[in-house]
Design an enzyme around this catalytic site. Structure first.
Site, PDB file in Angstrom:
ATOM      1  N   GLN A  53     -18.860  -0.647   5.383  1.00 29.14           N
ATOM      2  CA  GLN A  53     -19.832  -0.437   4.285  1.00 29.14           C
ATOM      3  C   GLN A  53     -20.968  -1.442   4.478  1.00 29.14           C
ATOM      4  OE1 GLN A  53     -18.123   0.063   0.331  1.00 29.14           O
ATOM      5  NE2 GLN A  53     -16.104   0.151   1.241  1.00 29.14           N
ATOM      6  N   ASP A  94     -17.798   8.488  20.114  1.00 31.56           N
ATOM      7  CA  ASP A  94     -18.928   9.066  19.372  1.00 31.56           C
ATOM      8  C   ASP A  94     -20.213   8.370  19.802  1.00 31.56           C
ATOM      9  OD1 ASP A  94     -18.908   6.637  17.972  1.00 31.56           O
ATOM     10  OD2 ASP A  94     -17.651   7.467  16.382  1.00 31.56           O
ATOM     11  N   GLY A 103      -7.135   7.972  12.874  1.00 31.83           N
ATOM     12  CA  GLY A 103      -6.795   8.427  14.231  1.00 31.83           C
ATOM     13  C   GLY A 103      -7.521   9.707  14.616  1.00 31.83           C
ATOM     14  N   ASP A 157     -13.177   1.832  21.289  1.00 28.68           N
ATOM     15  CA  ASP A 157     -13.744   1.809  19.935  1.00 28.68           C
ATOM     16  C   ASP A 157     -13.327   0.507  19.260  1.00 28.68           C
ATOM     17  OD1 ASP A 157     -15.217   2.746  17.801  1.00 28.68           O
ATOM     18  OD2 ASP A 157     -14.102   4.616  17.568  1.00 28.68           O
ATOM     19  N   ASP A 195       2.547 -11.685 -12.727  1.00 29.73           N
ATOM     20  CA  ASP A 195       1.502 -10.676 -12.982  1.00 29.73           C
ATOM     21  C   ASP A 195       0.675 -10.374 -11.722  1.00 29.73           C
ATOM     22  OD1 ASP A 195       0.116 -12.984 -12.645  1.00 29.73           O
ATOM     23  OD2 ASP A 195      -1.037 -12.841 -14.511  1.00 29.73           O
ATOM     24  N   LYS A 212     -20.272  14.705  18.905  1.00 33.12           N
ATOM     25  CA  LYS A 212     -19.776  15.657  17.896  1.00 33.12           C
ATOM     26  C   LYS A 212     -20.964  16.289  17.189  1.00 33.12           C
ATOM     27  CE  LYS A 212     -17.260  12.363  16.166  1.00 33.12           C
ATOM     28  NZ  LYS A 212     -16.414  11.509  15.322  1.00 33.12           N
TER      29      LYS A 212
HETATM   30  C1  R5P Z   1     -16.583   4.378  13.170  1.00 37.09           C
HETATM   31  O1  R5P Z   1     -17.759   4.113  13.129  1.00 37.09           O
HETATM   32  C2  R5P Z   1     -15.574   3.508  13.844  1.00 37.09           C
HETATM   33  O2  R5P Z   1     -16.099   2.889  14.993  1.00 37.09           O
HETATM   34  C3  R5P Z   1     -14.336   4.310  14.209  1.00 37.09           C
HETATM   35  O3  R5P Z   1     -14.711   5.314  15.143  1.00 37.09           O
HETATM   36  C4  R5P Z   1     -13.730   4.967  13.000  1.00 37.09           C
HETATM   37  O4  R5P Z   1     -13.551   4.024  11.971  1.00 37.09           O
HETATM   38  C5  R5P Z   1     -12.407   5.609  13.368  1.00 37.09           C
HETATM   39  O5  R5P Z   1     -11.909   6.238  12.225  1.00 37.09           O
HETATM   40  P1  R5P Z   1     -10.766   7.345  12.308  1.00 37.09           P
HETATM   41  O6  R5P Z   1      -9.652   6.779  13.149  1.00 37.09           O
HETATM   42  O7  R5P Z   1     -10.384   7.546  10.864  1.00 37.09           O
HETATM   43  O8  R5P Z   1     -11.357   8.570  12.913  1.00 37.09           O
END
Ligand code: R5P
Length: 314
Positions: free
Chosen positions: A98, A171, A226, A220, A38, A194
């Site tokens: 989260q 970012d 991506g 990052d 299960d 952005k």
């Molecule tokens: C966001 O705060 C993280 O540092 C990454 O920039 C993000 O999780 C990248 O997500 P994705 O590849 O979906 O754009």
């Protein structure tokens, strides 16, 4: 004399666990982590762990809930088998994004997961590049958050002409992380900003910094769909960058992300192996994986010897 250390692996990243065990010079402890019909998880540790210093290697990567539950159940099995101390080695800590309430009546799942891990009986946590450093404080037990940067810096220094490199944060939220890496290689920093000027209009990518003729390195913690990286690469090339590389700690790579990266203008995406690379990642022409195993192995050894791990942050 028998070692006082035991290293166990869940099913999330056996390749990394094997490499860590080889670095430490300890075989992986025999342990079955399997499913009943299960799909309930069953764990059986097949060696004596009484009085041992146990390290459970498990990333809470996709399928996140299964891997998290495996970690909790393995911890319970170790606790009931009288292990002296249990360290959860979580190279990729899922649910980290989260980490706050984005709106009313929403959860803080990163805190809930930290509570679950702690309450299952873990004594300490060892992780890598938490999405936000303050998640360390979600655990009321000692938590070491290693940085992937030294591993990346070594690779960058071996492969690139540092005199023409520009480190780029994809970012505004990632500036602290990118600046720290830029400092380690003495390179300038640019930022992709952005903006959506008006509701309903598409996002505009502004580049803060002159990237003309530069080899740009996007930095990052996570690549998921991506989108962030591929769009940033386009924007940098449109502003005259020579070429664009990316160094990312955790290759989450959901859905069609690998195909998206393969079709993108990124010259190379370099990932660490905190998340086990899929076959698609392994064969992708512009993705390369570098191992974090020596860093984690060293941290495990130092933890077991009650030595400082802080020099690993340098
Ligand atoms: C966001 O705060 C993280 O540092 C990454 O920039 C993000 O999780 C990248 O997500 P994705 O590849 O979906 O754009």
């Amino acid at each position: 004399m028998a070692s006082s250390m035991k290293i166990l692996a869940g099913n999330s990243n056996h390749m990394l666990a094997e490499s860590i065990a080889a670095y430490v010079g300890e075989p992986l402890t025999k342990c079955q982590v399997r499913r009943f019909a299960d799909m309930e998880i069953f764990v059986e540790i097949q060696e004596n762990v009484r009085g041992k210093d146990a390290f459970v290697i498990q990333s809470t990567s996709y399928p996140t809930n299964d891997h998290l539950m495996e970690l909790l159940i393995m911890t319970d099995a170790l606790r009931r088998s009288s292990a002296r101390r249990i360290t959860a080695v979580v190279p990729y800590f899922g649910y980290a994004r989260q980490d706050r309430k984005p709106g009313p009546r929403t959860p803080i799942s990163a805190k809930l997961v930290a509570n679950l891990i702690t309450r299952s009986g873990v004594d300490r946590v060892l992780t890598v590049d938490l999405h936000a450093g303050q998640i360390q404080g979600f655990f009321d037990i000692p938590t070491d958050n290693l940085y992937g940067a030294p591993v990346m810096v070594r690779d960058i220094k071996e492969r690139m002409d540092l005199s023409n490199v520009m480190v780029v944060s994809p970012d505004v939220g990632g500036v602290v992380r990118a600046r720290a890496l830029a400092k380690r290689i003495d390179a300038p920093l640019a930022i992709v900003d952005k903006r959506r000027e008006r509701a309903g209009e598409s996002e505009v990518m502004n580049i803060i910094g002159d990237v003309t003729g530069k080899s740009c390195i996007l930095v990052d913690d996570i690549i998921d769909s991506g989108g962030t990286l591929c769009n940033a690469a386009e924007a940098l090339l449109a502003k005259g960058a020579k070429d664009v590389y990316a160094y990312i700690t955790h290759g989450v790579l959901s859905g069609g992300a690998v195909a998206r990266v393969a079709a993108s203008k990124l010259k190379e995406l370099v990932l660490t192996d905190t998340i086990q690379p899929t076959e698609a990642v392994r064969v992708a022409k512009n993705i390369r994986v570098i191992s974090i195993a020596p860093l984690i192995g060293e941290a495990i050894q130092r933890t077991a010897r009650e030595e400082s791990v802080s020099s690993l942050f340098d």
